[in-house]
Design a protein around this motif. Structure first.
Motif, PDB file in Angstrom:
ATOM      1  N   UNK A 160       0.886  -1.171   0.000  1.00  0.00           N
ATOM      2  CA  UNK A 160       0.000   0.000   0.000  1.00  0.00           C
ATOM      3  C   UNK A 160       0.916   1.210   0.000  1.00  0.00           C
ATOM      4  N   UNK A 161       1.034   1.845  -1.181  1.00  0.00           N
ATOM      5  CA  UNK A 161       1.961   2.968  -1.304  1.00  0.00           C
ATOM      6  C   UNK A 161       1.548   4.146  -0.428  1.00  0.00           C
ATOM      7  N   UNK A 162       0.261   4.293  -0.179  1.00  0.00           N
ATOM      8  CA  UNK A 162      -0.208   5.437   0.617  1.00  0.00           C
ATOM      9  C   UNK A 162       0.160   5.274   2.087  1.00  0.00           C
ATOM     10  N   UNK A 163       0.330   4.015   2.510  1.00  0.00           N
ATOM     11  CA  UNK A 163       0.681   3.757   3.912  1.00  0.00           C
ATOM     12  C   UNK A 163       2.138   3.347   4.074  1.00  0.00           C
ATOM     13  N   UNK A 164       2.876   3.288   2.966  1.00  0.00           N
ATOM     14  CA  UNK A 164       4.274   2.835   3.010  1.00  0.00           C
ATOM     15  C   UNK A 164       4.391   1.496   3.731  1.00  0.00           C
ATOM     16  N   UNK A 165       3.506   0.575   3.378  1.00  0.00           N
ATOM     17  CA  UNK A 165       3.452  -0.710   4.067  1.00  0.00           C
ATOM     18  C   UNK A 165       3.422  -1.854   3.058  1.00  0.00           C
ATOM     19  N   UNK A 166       4.165  -2.896   3.378  1.00  0.00           N
ATOM     20  CA  UNK A 166       4.185  -4.129   2.599  1.00  0.00           C
ATOM     21  C   UNK A 166       3.545  -5.228   3.440  1.00  0.00           C
ATOM     22  N   UNK A 167       2.738  -6.044   2.799  1.00  0.00           N
ATOM     23  CA  UNK A 167       2.009  -7.095   3.511  1.00  0.00           C
ATOM     24  C   UNK A 167       2.416  -8.475   2.994  1.00  0.00           C
ATOM     25  N   UNK A 168       2.231  -9.463   3.850  1.00  0.00           N
ATOM     26  CA  UNK A 168       2.361 -10.860   3.432  1.00  0.00           C
ATOM     27  C   UNK A 168       1.156 -11.613   3.976  1.00  0.00           C
ATOM     28  N   UNK A 169       0.220 -11.920   3.088  1.00  0.00           N
ATOM     29  CA  UNK A 169      -0.943 -12.716   3.467  1.00  0.00           C
ATOM     30  C   UNK A 169      -0.562 -14.177   3.342  1.00  0.00           C
ATOM     31  N   UNK A 170      -0.680 -14.907   4.433  1.00  0.00           N
ATOM     32  CA  UNK A 170      -0.279 -16.312   4.460  1.00  0.00           C
ATOM     33  C   UNK A 170      -1.503 -17.178   4.732  1.00  0.00           C
ATOM     34  N   UNK A 171      -1.854 -18.005   3.772  1.00  0.00           N
ATOM     35  CA  UNK A 171      -3.003 -18.912   3.890  1.00  0.00           C
ATOM     36  C   UNK A 171      -2.528 -20.360   3.869  1.00  0.00           C
ATOM     37  N   UNK A 172      -3.413 -21.246   4.279  1.00  0.00           N
ATOM     38  CA  UNK A 172      -3.108 -22.686   4.274  1.00  0.00           C
ATOM     39  C   UNK A 172      -1.756 -22.966   4.932  1.00  0.00           C
ATOM     40  N   UNK A 173      -1.563 -22.374   6.089  1.00  0.00           N
ATOM     41  CA  UNK A 173      -0.272 -22.491   6.774  1.00  0.00           C
ATOM     42  C   UNK A 173       0.010 -23.923   7.203  1.00  0.00           C
ATOM     43  N   UNK A 174       1.302 -24.258   7.151  1.00  0.00           N
ATOM     44  CA  UNK A 174       1.773 -25.587   7.508  1.00  0.00           C
ATOM     45  C   UNK A 174       2.777 -25.473   8.650  1.00  0.00           C
ATOM     46  N   UNK A 175       2.960 -26.534   9.425  1.00  0.00           N
ATOM     47  CA  UNK A 175       3.964 -26.471  10.495  1.00  0.00           C
ATOM     48  C   UNK A 175       5.352 -26.084   9.986  1.00  0.00           C
ATOM     49  N   UNK A 176       5.688 -26.461   8.778  1.00  0.00           N
ATOM     50  CA  UNK A 176       7.002 -26.114   8.228  1.00  0.00           C
ATOM     51  C   UNK A 176       7.136 -24.638   7.863  1.00  0.00           C
ATOM     52  N   UNK A 177       6.046 -23.885   7.963  1.00  0.00           N
ATOM     53  CA  UNK A 177       6.115 -22.428   7.772  1.00  0.00           C
ATOM     54  C   UNK A 177       6.558 -21.725   9.049  1.00  0.00           C
ATOM     55  N   UNK A 178       6.669 -22.456  10.150  1.00  0.00           N
ATOM     56  CA  UNK A 178       7.102 -21.868  11.409  1.00  0.00           C
ATOM     57  C   UNK A 178       8.497 -21.271  11.256  1.00  0.00           C
ATOM     58  N   UNK A 179       8.610 -19.976  11.567  1.00  0.00           N
ATOM     59  CA  UNK A 179       9.879 -19.262  11.390  1.00  0.00           C
ATOM     60  C   UNK A 179       9.725 -17.842  11.896  1.00  0.00           C
ATOM     61  N   UNK A 180      10.858 -17.157  11.981  1.00  0.00           N
ATOM     62  CA  UNK A 180      10.836 -15.718  12.185  1.00  0.00           C
ATOM     63  C   UNK A 180      10.822 -15.076  10.807  1.00  0.00           C
TER      64      UNK A 180
END
Length: 123
Positions: free
Chosen positions: A71-91
Motif C-alpha cells: 500500500x503505497x499510501x501507507x508505506x506498508x508491505x504485507x504478506x498474506x499467508x493462507x493454508x499455513x503448515x507447520x514447516x512455515x514456522x519461522x521468524x
C-alpha cells in the motif's frame, strides 16, 4: 533513516491464516522482500514485490499460499499467508535493498532489515 517494522505474527493452527505487515519509513526503494528463518536453518527468501508496479516473485515453497502486496499510501508491505503448515514456522523479516538489480533471492543482497516477527504453526 530507513526503518522497517514488522507486525502480525503469532500462533496459528495448521490450515489457518495470518497477515504480516511491514511499515517502512525514511526513503523508499524499488524492491521489498519477505524472508524467513527457522531455528537451525539459513534465512530463506519467501517473496518480493516491486514498489512501483507491484510485480511479485515467490519461492516455490509458498507459491499459491502466500500473497505479497503493498500500500503505497501507507508505506506498508504485507504478506498474506493462507493454508499455513507447520514447516512455515519461522521468524519472518522484511527487507529492502539499495540496488534493484540481481535476482534478490539472497539475504546478502539486502541492506535494510526489520526486527522480525515470529510465526508458529501448530499441527
Amino acid at each position: 533513516q530507513v526503518q522497517l517494522v514488522e507486525s502480525g505474527g503469532g500462533l496459528v493452527q495448521a490450515g489457518g491464516s495470518l497477515r504480516l505487515s511491514c511499515a517502512a519509513s525514511g526513503r523508499t526503494f524499488r524492491k521489498y522482500a519477505w524472508f524467513r528463518q527457522a531455528p537451525g536453518k539459513e534465512r530463506e527468501f519467501a517473496a518480493d514485490i516491486s514498489w512501483s508496479d507491484g510485480s511479485t516473485t515467490y519461492a516455490d515453497s509458498v507459491k499459491g499460499r502466500f500473497t505479497i502486496s503493498r500500500d503505497n499510501t501507507k508505506n506498508t508491505v504485507y504478506l498474506q499467508m493462507n493454508s499455513l503448515k507447520p514447516e512455515d514456522t519461522a521468524s519472518y523479516s522484511c527487507a529492502t535493498r539499495i540496488r534493484p538489480d540481481g535476482w534478490g533471492y539472497s539475504q546478502y543482497e539486502y541492506d535494510y532489515w526489520g526486527q522480525g516477527t515470529q510465526v508458529t504453526v501448530s499441527s
